[in-house]
Enzyme design. Structure first.
Site, PDB file in Angstrom:
ATOM      1  CE  LYS A   1       0.846   1.440   4.428  1.00 22.56           C
ATOM      2  NZ  LYS A   1       1.564   2.675   4.741  1.00 22.56           N
TER       3      LYS A   1
ATOM      4  CG  ASP B   1      -0.666   0.388   8.013  1.00 21.19           C
ATOM      5  OD1 ASP B   1      -1.421   1.315   8.361  1.00 21.19           O
ATOM      6  OD2 ASP B   1       0.549   0.541   7.771  1.00 21.19           O
TER       7      ASP B   1
END
Ligand code: ATP
Length: 285
Positions: free
Chosen positions: A14, A140
């Site tokens: 990401k 995350d």
């Protein structure tokens, strides 16, 4: 146990298209407002059922393979939640640079968490339960389960999916230094934060308006990270000069990404962008 002998799962990296820190919570976590974007770049996680125990092997010497490995911890959580002592052998093929702000460990953990029930022939967990377990593994990890494009508030776990910003060219440049997330946060001076306009940034993302995004995008961790890795500024300038519509540090750094619409841009620019110690990766959203 199930009948599967092996599962191969992609664990995408990401980037943060913007990142704001809104304050510090009593539990020590920071209150964030960010936009996550998953990338085509991914680790590959291979899982094989075993009679008992958890074993992780990895093709990178940079990361621990024991209980400190997030993939290992995800498997341990799976055993505990299902109340089973089924084992798993996990092979990590690392392609996401480590300690780079690209959530590599979180991606691996999410992949394991999602794959284990199928591997073990057990029913999938309800989504909310899975989300809560992911959050315990790391801030995350919930986004890594979701993927695509999403705004993340809270510690990054309160996710609002956005229209996916697919097919953009992404060039990642990581200087040699690795930054400790804790140290970057420790250097963040709340009095000097210039908060990005997250509402307008989200609107620009929804319109796929890269020019506006390039003007507004910000990561408040960039200033403290630059103190330890001054090359961040040099990389941003190089990416802008090469035509990136957006150039920004991701997460707590030190990786900087450039975004562009033009097909083939990332590969073309990657060829000319070399400096000792830099890792340069061309990929896509
Ligand atoms: P984040 O942006 O989520 O803070 P990061 O992308 O900067 O993290 P990671 O690559 O996830 O960094 O690694 C951070 C630390 O986690 C490393 O020091 C590494 O030793 C440890 N780690 C544990 N498990 C893993 C894993 N499966 N892959 C990568 N790193 C791992």
């Amino acid at each position: 146990m199930g009948d599967l002998t092996e599962m191969t799962v992609a664990a995408p990296a990401k980037i943060n298209l913007s990142l704001d820190v809104r304050g510090r919570r009593p539990d020590g976590y920071h209150e964030l407002d960010t936009v996550f974007q998953s990338l085509a770049l991914h680790d590959t996680v291979i899982l094989r059922p075993a009679r008992t125990g958890i074993e992780v092997v990895c093709d990178s010497r940079e990361i621990p393979c024991g209980p400190q490995n997030l993939a290992y911890r995800a498997a341990a959580v799976g055993q505990k939640i299902y109340g089973v002592d089924h084992g798993v052998h996990i092979i990590l093929q690392k392609r996401i640079p480590v300690g780079a702000g690209m959530g590599g460990g979180s991606a691996d953990a999410a992949a394991v968490l999602q794959a284990l029930p199928t591997l073990w022939g057990l029913p999938a967990l309800p989504e909310e339960r899975l989300h809560a377990l992911a959050r315990e593994l790391g801030a995350d990890v919930p986004f890594c389960l979701l993927g695509g494009t999403a705004r993340g508030r809270g510690i990054g776990d309160l996710l609002e999916p956005l229209p996916p910003l697919t097919g953009l060219e992404v060039l990642l440049v990581k200087p040699a230094v690795c930054l400790s997330t804790a140290e970057v946060y420790a250097r963040l001076d709340p009095a000097r934060i210039v908060h990005p306009e997250m509402g307008a940034i989200v609107e620009a993302i929804c319109r796929r308006d890269l020019l506006t995004l390039g003007r507004l995008a910000g990561n408040v961790l960039e200033a403290p990270a630059r103190e330890m890795a001054p090359e961040i500024e040099e990389i941003k300038a190089a990416l802008r000069a090469a035509g990136a519509a957006v150039a920004l540090m991701t997460g707590s750094g030190p990786t900087v990404f450039g975004l562009a619409e033009e097909p083939g841009w990332a590969l073309r620019v990657a060829e000319g962008l070399h400096k000792p110690g830099w890792t340069v990766i061309a990929t896509k959203t």
